[in-house]
Write a protein that holds these residues in place. Sequence first.
Motif, PDB file in Angstrom:
ATOM      1  N   ASP A   1       0.841  -1.197   0.000  1.00  0.00           N
ATOM      2  CA  ASP A   1       0.000   0.000   0.000  1.00  0.00           C
ATOM      3  C   ASP A   1       0.880   1.253   0.000  1.00  0.00           C
ATOM      4  O   ASP A   1       2.043   1.218   0.420  1.00  0.00           O
TER       5      ASP A   1
ATOM      6  N   HIS B   1      -4.897  -5.149   0.747  1.00  0.00           N
ATOM      7  CA  HIS B   1      -4.999  -4.626   2.133  1.00  0.00           C
ATOM      8  C   HIS B   1      -5.129  -5.758   3.166  1.00  0.00           C
ATOM      9  O   HIS B   1      -5.825  -5.591   4.185  1.00  0.00           O
ATOM     10  N   GLN B   2      -4.502  -6.862   2.901  1.00  0.00           N
ATOM     11  CA  GLN B   2      -4.789  -8.041   3.721  1.00  0.00           C
ATOM     12  C   GLN B   2      -4.593  -7.839   5.232  1.00  0.00           C
ATOM     13  O   GLN B   2      -5.463  -8.161   6.038  1.00  0.00           O
ATOM     14  N   ILE B   3      -3.431  -7.309   5.605  1.00  0.00           N
ATOM     15  CA  ILE B   3      -3.149  -7.187   7.046  1.00  0.00           C
ATOM     16  C   ILE B   3      -4.111  -6.170   7.679  1.00  0.00           C
ATOM     17  O   ILE B   3      -4.652  -6.403   8.763  1.00  0.00           O
ATOM     18  N   LYS B   4      -4.317  -5.083   6.977  1.00  0.00           N
ATOM     19  CA  LYS B   4      -5.226  -4.057   7.519  1.00  0.00           C
ATOM     20  C   LYS B   4      -6.633  -4.626   7.675  1.00  0.00           C
ATOM     21  O   LYS B   4      -7.313  -4.360   8.675  1.00  0.00           O
TER      22      LYS B   4
ATOM     23  N   THR C   1       2.477   1.794   3.263  1.00  0.00           N
ATOM     24  CA  THR C   1       3.283   0.694   3.799  1.00  0.00           C
ATOM     25  C   THR C   1       4.729   0.886   3.368  1.00  0.00           C
ATOM     26  O   THR C   1       4.993   1.320   2.247  1.00  0.00           O
TER      27      THR C   1
HETATM   28  N1  URA Z   1      -1.280  -5.867   3.947  1.00  0.00           N
HETATM   29  C1  URA Z   1      -1.777  -4.617   3.897  1.00  0.00           C
HETATM   30  O1  URA Z   1      -2.823  -4.330   4.440  1.00  0.00           O
HETATM   31  N2  URA Z   1      -1.080  -3.688   3.221  1.00  0.00           N
HETATM   32  C2  URA Z   1       0.105  -3.942   2.613  1.00  0.00           C
HETATM   33  O2  URA Z   1       0.710  -3.036   2.030  1.00  0.00           O
HETATM   34  C3  URA Z   1       0.606  -5.237   2.685  1.00  0.00           C
HETATM   35  C4  URA Z   1      -0.104  -6.194   3.360  1.00  0.00           C
END
Ligand code: URA
Length: 248
Positions: free
Chosen positions: A92, A197-200, A95
């Motif tokens: 992102d 946006h996986q981690i978010k 990020t």
């Molecule tokens: N997960 C996220 O939400 N953002 C990233 O940039 C990478 C992984």
Amino acid sequence: MNLGTRKELKQEIRKGAVLVNGTPVKDPGLSVDGTEEILWKGKPVRFTAYEYYLLNKPAGVISASEDPKQTTVLDLLGPDRRRDLFPVGRLDKDTVGLLLISNDGELAHRLLSPKKHVDKTYYARVAGRVTDEDVAAFREGFDVDDSLHSLPARLEILSVTGAPADSSYVTDSAASTASAPAVVSEVKVTIREGKFHQIKRMFSARGMEVLYLKRLSMGPLTLDPDLPEGSFRPLTEGELEALRSSGD
Ligand code: URA
């Protein structure tokens, strides 16, 4: 080697732009085998099919090859870069951290293919208290939202503290307008997929907002501590070898 079109290069060669082993060569059809010293307008040229760079992505640049308005990760490689380079995967805009840049489509495909399950590890600061229940949910995999059920992921809690007095953590645009959270957790997360946006989204599903996200590793590649944000360097032979043999 990104010096121009075939037509342009032929014209330049006829005008004497190329020296092969010190001799001007005006025949664009001359064959070389790569052992010669070739100078193009006085500068050495060497054929390499593929290039690989480790970039420490700063916040504020986008993971695209080109954009009319915004700075891209490729812009950070400077104007002399090859035009066929692209970011292998995306981070992102806000990020930071490890991003591989290459023109090797096959390697990119292997690293990004959902079937290959390449581990990606992130350091994150999260608004709120990350608990052992979150760790368990990440470990099991859970319904993140309508379109994502996460694969098992590793979540490690590094610290849980009150918000720093100077609020020096990096915020994304949404968070920057919000007041400082009472509790901030530092975590390390390893995922084997790479959805948008996986981690978010995973933390959002657990009721927490990601304030800062940095990718530390991707497969066998780790972020070089000597590489300042915004800088890049070619992969070492060792890193390349590790990448090529990973996922076989
Ligand atoms: N997960 C996220 O939400 N953002 C990233 O940039 C990478 C992984």
